[in-house]
Design a protein around this motif. Sequence first.
Motif, PDB file in Angstrom:
ATOM      1  N   HIS A  96       0.961  -1.214  -0.047  1.00 47.03           N
ATOM      2  CA  HIS A  96      -0.050   0.045  -0.032  1.00 47.03           C
ATOM      3  C   HIS A  96       0.924   1.182   0.093  1.00 47.03           C
ATOM      4  O   HIS A  96       0.502   2.281  -0.555  1.00 47.03           O
ATOM      5  CB  HIS A  96      -0.952   0.206   1.309  1.00 47.03           C
ATOM      6  CG  HIS A  96      -2.055  -0.940   1.211  1.00 47.03           C
ATOM      7  ND1 HIS A  96      -1.973  -2.182   1.033  1.00 47.03           N
ATOM      8  CD2 HIS A  96      -3.429  -0.725   0.981  1.00 47.03           C
ATOM      9  CE1 HIS A  96      -3.207  -2.851   1.184  1.00 47.03           C
ATOM     10  NE2 HIS A  96      -4.074  -1.721   1.076  1.00 47.03           N
ATOM     11  N   ALA A  97       1.854   1.237   0.714  1.00 44.13           N
ATOM     12  CA  ALA A  97       2.782   2.640   0.924  1.00 44.13           C
ATOM     13  C   ALA A  97       3.308   2.751  -0.608  1.00 44.13           C
ATOM     14  O   ALA A  97       4.034   3.928  -0.620  1.00 44.13           O
ATOM     15  CB  ALA A  97       3.905   2.023   1.749  1.00 44.13           C
ATOM     16  N   ALA A  98       3.543   1.714  -1.321  1.00 48.62           N
ATOM     17  CA  ALA A  98       4.219   2.205  -2.758  1.00 48.62           C
ATOM     18  C   ALA A  98       3.264   2.817  -3.844  1.00 48.62           C
ATOM     19  O   ALA A  98       3.614   3.207  -4.654  1.00 48.62           O
ATOM     20  CB  ALA A  98       4.788   1.143  -3.515  1.00 48.62           C
ATOM     21  N   TRP A 173       1.455   8.895   5.409  1.00 47.04           N
ATOM     22  CA  TRP A 173       0.539   8.067   5.477  1.00 47.04           C
ATOM     23  C   TRP A 173       0.997   6.416   5.194  1.00 47.04           C
ATOM     24  O   TRP A 173       0.401   5.520   5.643  1.00 47.04           O
ATOM     25  CB  TRP A 173      -0.405   8.527   4.523  1.00 47.04           C
ATOM     26  CG  TRP A 173      -0.053   8.388   3.130  1.00 47.04           C
ATOM     27  CD1 TRP A 173       0.422   9.387   2.337  1.00 47.04           C
ATOM     28  CD2 TRP A 173      -0.131   7.273   2.066  1.00 47.04           C
ATOM     29  NE1 TRP A 173       0.809   9.057   1.000  1.00 47.04           N
ATOM     30  CE2 TRP A 173       0.492   7.714   0.931  1.00 47.04           C
ATOM     31  CE3 TRP A 173      -0.463   5.954   2.326  1.00 47.04           C
ATOM     32  CZ2 TRP A 173       0.538   6.870  -0.187  1.00 47.04           C
ATOM     33  CZ3 TRP A 173      -0.182   4.973   1.173  1.00 47.04           C
ATOM     34  CH2 TRP A 173       0.116   5.776  -0.042  1.00 47.04           C
ATOM     35  N   GLN A 174       2.131   6.348   4.670  1.00 52.16           N
ATOM     36  CA  GLN A 174       2.718   5.209   4.281  1.00 52.16           C
ATOM     37  C   GLN A 174       3.156   4.254   5.448  1.00 52.16           C
ATOM     38  O   GLN A 174       3.172   3.144   5.381  1.00 52.16           O
ATOM     39  CB  GLN A 174       3.925   5.310   3.415  1.00 52.16           C
ATOM     40  CG  GLN A 174       3.617   6.200   1.907  1.00 52.16           C
ATOM     41  CD  GLN A 174       3.708   7.404   1.966  1.00 52.16           C
ATOM     42  OE1 GLN A 174       3.873   8.050   3.165  1.00 52.16           O
ATOM     43  NE2 GLN A 174       4.192   8.017   0.886  1.00 52.16           N
ATOM     44  N   ILE A 175       3.720   4.918   6.682  1.00 45.83           N
ATOM     45  CA  ILE A 175       4.270   4.005   7.635  1.00 45.83           C
ATOM     46  C   ILE A 175       3.484   3.423   8.204  1.00 45.83           C
ATOM     47  O   ILE A 175       3.767   2.241   8.612  1.00 45.83           O
ATOM     48  CB  ILE A 175       4.948   5.237   8.688  1.00 45.83           C
ATOM     49  CG1 ILE A 175       6.086   5.997   7.817  1.00 45.83           C
ATOM     50  CG2 ILE A 175       5.335   4.593   9.917  1.00 45.83           C
ATOM     51  CD1 ILE A 175       6.435   7.266   8.753  1.00 45.83           C
ATOM     52  N   PRO A 176       2.091   3.542   8.671  1.00 46.38           N
ATOM     53  CA  PRO A 176       1.343   2.367   9.300  1.00 46.38           C
ATOM     54  C   PRO A 176       1.224   1.213   8.462  1.00 46.38           C
ATOM     55  O   PRO A 176       1.113   0.146   9.094  1.00 46.38           O
ATOM     56  CB  PRO A 176      -0.046   3.391   9.447  1.00 46.38           C
ATOM     57  CG  PRO A 176       0.233   4.555   9.569  1.00 46.38           C
ATOM     58  CD  PRO A 176       1.408   4.924   8.621  1.00 46.38           C
ATOM     59  N   PHE A 177       1.266   1.464   7.106  1.00 45.31           N
ATOM     60  CA  PHE A 177       1.083   0.253   6.272  1.00 45.31           C
ATOM     61  C   PHE A 177       2.454  -0.536   6.380  1.00 45.31           C
ATOM     62  O   PHE A 177       2.409  -1.841   6.062  1.00 45.31           O
ATOM     63  CB  PHE A 177       0.883   0.694   4.849  1.00 45.31           C
ATOM     64  CG  PHE A 177      -0.558   1.126   4.548  1.00 45.31           C
ATOM     65  CD1 PHE A 177      -1.550   0.226   4.704  1.00 45.31           C
ATOM     66  CD2 PHE A 177      -0.712   2.365   4.272  1.00 45.31           C
ATOM     67  CE1 PHE A 177      -2.834   0.849   4.337  1.00 45.31           C
ATOM     68  CE2 PHE A 177      -1.896   2.973   4.120  1.00 45.31           C
ATOM     69  CZ  PHE A 177      -3.114   2.151   4.169  1.00 45.31           C
TER      70      PHE A 177
END
Length: 434
Positions: A96-98, A173-177
């Motif tokens: 998701h982070a990508a 926002w990418q970190i939690p994923f």
Amino acid sequence: MTKSTTQVSKYRYRILAMLVYATTINYFDRSIIGVMAPTLEKMFHWSNTDYANIMIAFKVAYAIGMLTMGGIIDRLGTKKGYTLAIGIWSLFGMLHAAVRPAFSVIGFAAARFGLGFGESGHFPAAQKTVAEWFPKKERAFATGLFNAATSIGAIMAPFIVGWIVDEYTGQNWQIPFLFTGVLSFIWIILWHRMYKKPEDHPNVTKEELAYINADTTAESDEKIAWRKVLPKRQTWAFATAKITDAVWWFYLFWGAKFLADTFDVNIKNIGIPFLIMYLLADGGSIFGGWLSGAFMNKGWTTNKARKMTLLLCALIILPVSYVAITDSKWLAVVLIGIGAAGHQAWSANIFTLVSDVFPKKAVASVTGIGGMIGAVAGIVGDKLLGTVLDTAGNTGYFWAFMIAGFAYLFILGLVHLLMPNMTPLDENLNEVKE
């Protein structure tokens, strides 16, 4: 072997702790996007229909995976099958982070699809583990305990997201994923070190093994394909009960959006409402699992104990319909929490219906078929709700909560018609004659 060793031999609860851990990771992964939905919508300019389509991608894969992963787990065995499932969902969770803004809907839909396929293996594997490690009288309670971890993951999500992600810009926002990838890696190492079947495990005493198998019969190693359990009415009784998954997913994926759209709750203050809702859900899961076991200890039949518990759950859930008309944020939060508690108690008992009736080697396959039906119900719910919200505003929430309140009583009636008596099936799927 000493008497004291016999008394403390409860290795099955260490295995149960691993199920709690896996379920927490599973629902943290699953919940992140729901918590961030209001922020991601603004960042990527999604409509309600766009968001619904992303959720549908998850459920389509979940439905496909439920038909295939359950059978795979029954064939590979719990140790390898569970590892495969958590490996797949962790990889796609991190992907998701990508995703980049230029293809946000397609990118998130693709990542959710892979996540859904991997996560479809969790409950079949977990329920198969419970069937292997616990006697029937403890299975609902064990299921209730690991099922309660769905709320732990859902509670973690808003606090971690609120701490890391900027409400207005969406920065980080990418970190939690990525966070759950580390947790999953640790789980896989522990699982490979700890897990064997009870009869092969060096830390299980003869007395504990006898206790685990006290109310079950020996089975052959022959595998049962899902196509063999598909025609059974008992399979469809469970699958019908799983239609209520659509309600749970409504709370999970649309709950933050409902609170944002109706009461202006944002990513920074969603934590306390989620804490209330899912602590109540935790209590319901544990209590519901305990209650049917308590009824059985009183001498009730399995059929009476499970169905009476399901009836009480359905009645407890009814007040959630009032959320559709209240203008009080905290009353809405508490009522959703009560509805979630009733659902989790319901869920703990319907999962146990499978191992009450089917042989252990068919549990993952039957759980998968039921999960597929639940996912299809969720797909229909997402599509309808997204469309209504885009065309008629918050009216969509009114109908969603009304259906959420009254669905369980109707579905319980159908379950009873399909399976009036919970007569166990032997390893050839024939009813066991008393």
